[in-house]
Design a protein around this motif. Sequence first.
Motif, mmCIF file in Angstrom:
data_model
loop_
_atom_site.group_PDB
_atom_site.id
_atom_site.type_symbol
_atom_site.label_atom_id
_atom_site.label_comp_id
_atom_site.label_asym_id
_atom_site.label_seq_id
_atom_site.Cartn_x
_atom_site.Cartn_y
_atom_site.Cartn_z
ATOM 1 N N GLY A 89 5.299 -24.515 114.816
ATOM 2 C CA GLY A 89 5.665 -23.127 115.074
ATOM 3 C C GLY A 89 5.384 -22.208 113.903
ATOM 4 N N ARG A 90 4.299 -22.464 113.205
ATOM 5 C CA ARG A 90 3.957 -21.653 112.035
ATOM 6 C C ARG A 90 2.743 -20.789 112.333
ATOM 7 N N GLN A 91 2.796 -19.546 111.886
ATOM 8 C CA GLN A 91 1.693 -18.604 112.079
ATOM 9 C C GLN A 91 1.489 -17.841 110.778
ATOM 10 N N GLU A 92 0.242 -17.813 110.290
ATOM 11 C CA GLU A 92 -0.074 -17.126 109.030
ATOM 12 C C GLU A 92 -1.256 -16.186 109.241
ATOM 13 N N LEU A 93 -1.170 -15.005 108.660
ATOM 14 C CA LEU A 93 -2.244 -14.016 108.758
ATOM 15 C C LEU A 93 -3.271 -14.255 107.664
ATOM 16 N N TYR A 94 -4.536 -14.338 108.083
ATOM 17 C CA TYR A 94 -5.663 -14.426 107.161
ATOM 18 C C TYR A 94 -6.693 -13.390 107.566
ATOM 19 N N TRP A 95 -7.679 -13.213 106.716
ATOM 20 C CA TRP A 95 -8.735 -12.233 106.957
ATOM 21 C C TRP A 95 -10.094 -12.888 106.776
ATOM 22 N N VAL A 96 -11.020 -12.586 107.694
ATOM 23 C CA VAL A 96 -12.404 -13.028 107.589
ATOM 24 C C VAL A 96 -13.163 -11.878 106.923
ATOM 25 N N PRO A 97 -13.783 -12.113 105.770
ATOM 26 C CA PRO A 97 -14.478 -11.022 105.088
ATOM 27 C C PRO A 97 -15.955 -10.915 105.480
ATOM 28 N N GLN A 98 -16.447 -9.697 105.464
ATOM 29 C CA GLN A 98 -17.883 -9.442 105.513
ATOM 30 C C GLN A 98 -18.172 -8.572 104.300
ATOM 31 N N ILE A 99 -18.800 -9.153 103.328
ATOM 32 C CA ILE A 99 -19.049 -8.484 102.067
ATOM 33 C C ILE A 99 -20.522 -8.070 102.032
ATOM 34 N N PRO A 100 -20.796 -6.783 101.813
ATOM 35 C CA PRO A 100 -22.192 -6.344 101.765
ATOM 36 C C PRO A 100 -22.979 -7.105 100.707
ATOM 37 N N ALA A 101 -24.165 -7.533 101.079
ATOM 38 C CA ALA A 101 -25.026 -8.266 100.155
ATOM 39 C C ALA A 101 -25.686 -7.284 99.183
ATOM 40 N N GLN A 102 -25.778 -7.708 97.943
ATOM 41 C CA GLN A 102 -26.384 -6.897 96.884
ATOM 42 C C GLN A 102 -27.604 -7.625 96.337
ATOM 43 N N ASP A 103 -28.648 -6.882 96.050
ATOM 44 C CA ASP A 103 -29.855 -7.433 95.449
ATOM 45 C C ASP A 103 -29.600 -7.623 93.956
ATOM 46 N N VAL A 104 -29.060 -8.770 93.587
ATOM 47 C CA VAL A 104 -28.667 -9.021 92.198
ATOM 48 C C VAL A 104 -29.229 -10.329 91.637
ATOM 49 N N LEU A 105 -30.003 -11.056 92.432
ATOM 50 C CA LEU A 105 -30.510 -12.343 91.949
ATOM 51 C C LEU A 105 -31.562 -12.151 90.870
ATOM 52 N N SER A 106 -31.478 -13.000 89.872
ATOM 53 C CA SER A 106 -32.478 -13.045 88.826
ATOM 54 C C SER A 106 -33.599 -13.980 89.284
ATOM 55 N N PRO A 107 -34.826 -13.745 88.834
ATOM 56 C CA PRO A 107 -35.905 -14.696 89.134
ATOM 57 C C PRO A 107 -35.619 -16.096 88.596
ATOM 58 N N GLU A 108 -34.653 -16.205 87.691
ATOM 59 C CA GLU A 108 -34.283 -17.506 87.121
ATOM 60 C C GLU A 108 -33.375 -18.321 88.038
ATOM 61 N N THR A 109 -32.910 -17.740 89.152
ATOM 62 C CA THR A 109 -32.093 -18.487 90.114
ATOM 63 C C THR A 109 -32.913 -19.656 90.634
ATOM 64 N N GLU A 110 -32.280 -20.817 90.729
ATOM 65 C CA GLU A 110 -32.973 -22.025 91.175
ATOM 66 C C GLU A 110 -32.483 -22.443 92.560
ATOM 67 N N PHE A 111 -33.442 -22.914 93.389
ATOM 68 C CA PHE A 111 -33.140 -23.387 94.741
ATOM 69 C C PHE A 111 -33.630 -24.817 94.892
ATOM 70 N N HIS A 112 -32.959 -25.581 95.760
ATOM 71 C CA HIS A 112 -33.421 -26.930 96.086
ATOM 72 C C HIS A 112 -34.709 -26.821 96.892
ATOM 73 N N ALA A 113 -35.697 -27.617 96.543
ATOM 74 C CA ALA A 113 -37.014 -27.525 97.183
ATOM 75 C C ALA A 113 -36.976 -27.919 98.660
ATOM 76 N N HIS A 114 -36.152 -28.896 99.040
ATOM 77 C CA HIS A 114 -36.178 -29.418 100.406
ATOM 78 C C HIS A 114 -35.563 -28.480 101.441
ATOM 79 N N ASP A 115 -34.558 -27.651 101.062
ATOM 80 C CA ASP A 115 -33.933 -26.795 102.080
ATOM 81 C C ASP A 115 -33.645 -25.368 101.604
ATOM 82 N N GLN A 116 -34.082 -25.047 100.395
ATOM 83 C CA GLN A 116 -33.921 -23.703 99.832
ATOM 84 C C GLN A 116 -32.461 -23.267 99.675
ATOM 85 N N THR A 117 -31.544 -24.230 99.587
ATOM 86 C CA THR A 117 -30.155 -23.881 99.280
ATOM 87 C C THR A 117 -30.032 -23.693 97.775
ATOM 88 N N LEU A 118 -28.965 -23.053 97.382
ATOM 89 C CA LEU A 118 -28.756 -22.690 95.981
ATOM 90 C C LEU A 118 -28.540 -23.913 95.101
#
Length: 170
Positions: A89-118
């Motif tokens: 019988g427990r109920q808690e309020l949470y929020w789902v955020p949508q945060i605007p994306a900002q162009d802030v990545l440096s060219p030095e950011t590295e990604f995994h080659a196989h799936d392009q994840t961070l």
Amino acid sequence: MQDYYELVGDNRIAYNMRPASFGILKTEFKLMPPVQVLDVNAEANAEYTDWVTFLAAYPLLSDPMKRILELYNPRARFKQMYLVDRSYGRQELYWVPQIPAQDVLSPETEFHAHDQTLKHLVLDRKKIKGHHFFQPEGLRETCLVVSLRAAESLLRRNLSGFNLQKVSLS
């Protein structure tokens, strides 16, 4: 010079709740209703932390955490999600955020080659332009970043469920 931190889940939390279904958490933000209910299964001593992640696209923020972070990004949007544990019988309020994306990545950011994840996040100091709570543009995964000032606001209020990982700057 200001430091920046990625908000990540705290894997030391022992008594977290689990959603009964992941369906609603896989919905695009714009398609979500403004208020929704997510049934969760939890133990009687489950810890409802201020930052909750369920292996889904969105973290969930407690009301106190949301109120702080929205001050640092007035363009952020939030939708209500009630976590309901019917067996206790427990109920808690949470929020789902949508945060605007900002162009802030440096060219030095590295990604995994196989799936392009961070692999290693590096932000371009010149592109940040004083933002205090944002999501870097161009990432496959959700990554929320806060400035030192925003991080200190969260820490002063003893919020739980997250860790701060320092982000590299170029």
